[in-house]
Scaffold this motif. Structure first.
Motif, PDB file in Angstrom:
ATOM      1  N   GLY A  54      -4.383  24.843 -30.408  1.00  0.00           N
ATOM      2  CA  GLY A  54      -3.717  24.147 -32.144  1.00  0.00           C
ATOM      3  C   GLY A  54      -4.046  25.714 -32.857  1.00  0.00           C
ATOM      4  O   GLY A  54      -3.133  25.733 -33.568  1.00  0.00           O
ATOM      5  N   THR A  55      -4.636  26.659 -32.169  1.00  0.00           N
ATOM      6  CA  THR A  55      -4.224  27.901 -32.923  1.00  0.00           C
ATOM      7  C   THR A  55      -3.286  28.710 -32.994  1.00  0.00           C
ATOM      8  O   THR A  55      -2.508  28.490 -31.475  1.00  0.00           O
ATOM      9  CB  THR A  55      -5.780  28.833 -32.373  1.00  0.00           C
ATOM     10  N   GLU A  56      -2.901  29.267 -34.204  1.00  0.00           N
ATOM     11  CA  GLU A  56      -1.792  30.257 -34.001  1.00  0.00           C
ATOM     12  C   GLU A  56      -1.793  31.716 -33.249  1.00  0.00           C
ATOM     13  O   GLU A  56      -1.954  31.717 -34.643  1.00  0.00           O
ATOM     14  CB  GLU A  56      -0.548  29.411 -34.956  1.00  0.00           C
ATOM     15  N   ARG A  57      -0.627  32.046 -32.904  1.00  0.00           N
ATOM     16  CA  ARG A  57      -0.409  33.613 -33.787  1.00  0.00           C
ATOM     17  C   ARG A  57       0.672  33.792 -33.631  1.00  0.00           C
ATOM     18  O   ARG A  57       1.444  32.859 -32.934  1.00  0.00           O
ATOM     19  CB  ARG A  57      -1.043  34.306 -31.625  1.00  0.00           C
ATOM     20  N   GLU A  69       3.673  31.250 -32.149  1.00  0.00           N
ATOM     21  CA  GLU A  69       3.451  30.595 -30.820  1.00  0.00           C
ATOM     22  C   GLU A  69       1.652  30.222 -30.857  1.00  0.00           C
ATOM     23  O   GLU A  69       0.643  30.305 -31.415  1.00  0.00           O
ATOM     24  CB  GLU A  69       3.134  31.779 -29.259  1.00  0.00           C
ATOM     25  N   ARG A  70       2.006  28.324 -30.525  1.00  0.00           N
ATOM     26  CA  ARG A  70       1.110  28.062 -31.493  1.00  0.00           C
ATOM     27  C   ARG A  70      -0.074  27.181 -29.534  1.00  0.00           C
ATOM     28  O   ARG A  70       0.686  27.471 -28.015  1.00  0.00           O
ATOM     29  CB  ARG A  70       0.793  26.775 -31.201  1.00  0.00           C
ATOM     30  N   LEU A  71      -1.332  27.599 -29.302  1.00  0.00           N
ATOM     31  CA  LEU A  71      -1.912  27.602 -28.665  1.00  0.00           C
ATOM     32  C   LEU A  71      -2.185  25.868 -27.465  1.00  0.00           C
ATOM     33  O   LEU A  71      -2.590  25.310 -28.458  1.00  0.00           O
ATOM     34  CB  LEU A  71      -3.094  27.985 -28.225  1.00  0.00           C
ATOM     35  N   VAL A  72      -2.003  26.068 -26.953  1.00  0.00           N
ATOM     36  CA  VAL A  72      -1.445  24.098 -25.903  1.00  0.00           C
ATOM     37  C   VAL A  72      -2.607  24.356 -25.399  1.00  0.00           C
ATOM     38  O   VAL A  72      -3.252  23.105 -25.707  1.00  0.00           O
ATOM     39  CB  VAL A  72       0.112  23.846 -25.321  1.00  0.00           C
ATOM     40  N   LEU A  73      -3.028  24.681 -23.635  1.00  0.00           N
ATOM     41  CA  LEU A  73      -4.594  24.308 -22.958  1.00  0.00           C
ATOM     42  C   LEU A  73      -5.139  25.929 -23.270  1.00  0.00           C
ATOM     43  O   LEU A  73      -3.807  27.166 -22.639  1.00  0.00           O
ATOM     44  CB  LEU A  73      -3.359  24.291 -21.782  1.00  0.00           C
ATOM     45  N   ILE A  74      -5.876  26.250 -22.667  1.00  0.00           N
ATOM     46  CA  ILE A  74      -6.822  26.907 -21.928  1.00  0.00           C
ATOM     47  C   ILE A  74      -7.667  26.418 -21.503  1.00  0.00           C
ATOM     48  O   ILE A  74      -8.252  25.440 -21.811  1.00  0.00           O
ATOM     49  CB  ILE A  74      -7.102  28.107 -23.303  1.00  0.00           C
ATOM     50  N   TYR A  83       1.478  27.792 -24.022  1.00  0.00           N
ATOM     51  CA  TYR A  83       1.299  28.239 -25.431  1.00  0.00           C
ATOM     52  C   TYR A  83       3.484  27.756 -25.961  1.00  0.00           C
ATOM     53  O   TYR A  83       3.883  27.704 -25.101  1.00  0.00           O
ATOM     54  CB  TYR A  83       0.384  29.038 -25.969  1.00  0.00           C
ATOM     55  N   SER A  84       2.823  26.876 -27.064  1.00  0.00           N
ATOM     56  CA  SER A  84       4.475  26.319 -27.921  1.00  0.00           C
ATOM     57  C   SER A  84       5.122  27.588 -28.676  1.00  0.00           C
ATOM     58  O   SER A  84       4.342  27.893 -29.214  1.00  0.00           O
ATOM     59  CB  SER A  84       4.771  24.749 -28.116  1.00  0.00           C
TER      60      SER A  84
END
Length: 148
Positions: A54-57, A69-74, A83-84
């Motif tokens: 959910g974090t965005e860079r 870009e939004r982190l989707v999975l780590i 990320y998307s």
């Protein structure tokens, strides 16, 4: 006649000598806190914890385009990060990029895969753009650039 929007994929992969855990440490650094961007690269800002989906860079490119870009999975156990693109600067939808790091008997394999919906013309235009960006990152992970 309107072109059909269909699922598209761009993939780049590189295998090199190295330690998969060390490479994963770099790949999984979504916020660039452990491994800052290359000198001259875009400054990155975050909207949350770089290890939390959910974090965005955000980064502004040289031409002024803002990339979000939004982190989707780590997944540290499987060494997968996804990320998307949020509001992509080109006509695509449903973007998801996945980076996978695997250990192949003291050699490391890193794969970048972008999947999205687009017309054939847009996908063809994006192939060298996304593919080139993936290649630069792969070279960086393999230690083939000045930033190491």
């Amino acid at each position: 006649m309107t072109e059909t929007v269909e699922p598209r994929t761009i993939v780049r992969q590189l295998t090199f000598d190295g330690d998969a855990d060390l490479v994963w440490d770099r790949v999984s650094d979504f916020g660039g806190t452990r491994y800052p961007a290359s000198p001259g690269g875009p400054a990155v800002t975050l909207t949350g914890d770089p290890a939390t989906p959910g974090t965005e860079r955000r980064a502004a490119l040289d031409n002024g385009t803002l990339i979000r870009e939004r982190l989707v999975l780590i997944d540290d156990a499987r060494r997968v990060l996804a990320y998307s693109l949020v509001e992509p600067p080109f006509p695509i939808t449903d973007h998801r990029a996945t980076v996978t790091v695997t250990d192949e008997h003291h050699r490391v394999s890193v794969e970048y895969r972008a999947e999205f919906q687009a017309t054939a013309a847009v996908a063809e235009a994006l192939e060298p753009v996304m593919g080139g960006a993936f290649e630069q990152l792969l070279d960086r992970y393999a230690g083939k650039d000045a930033a190491g």
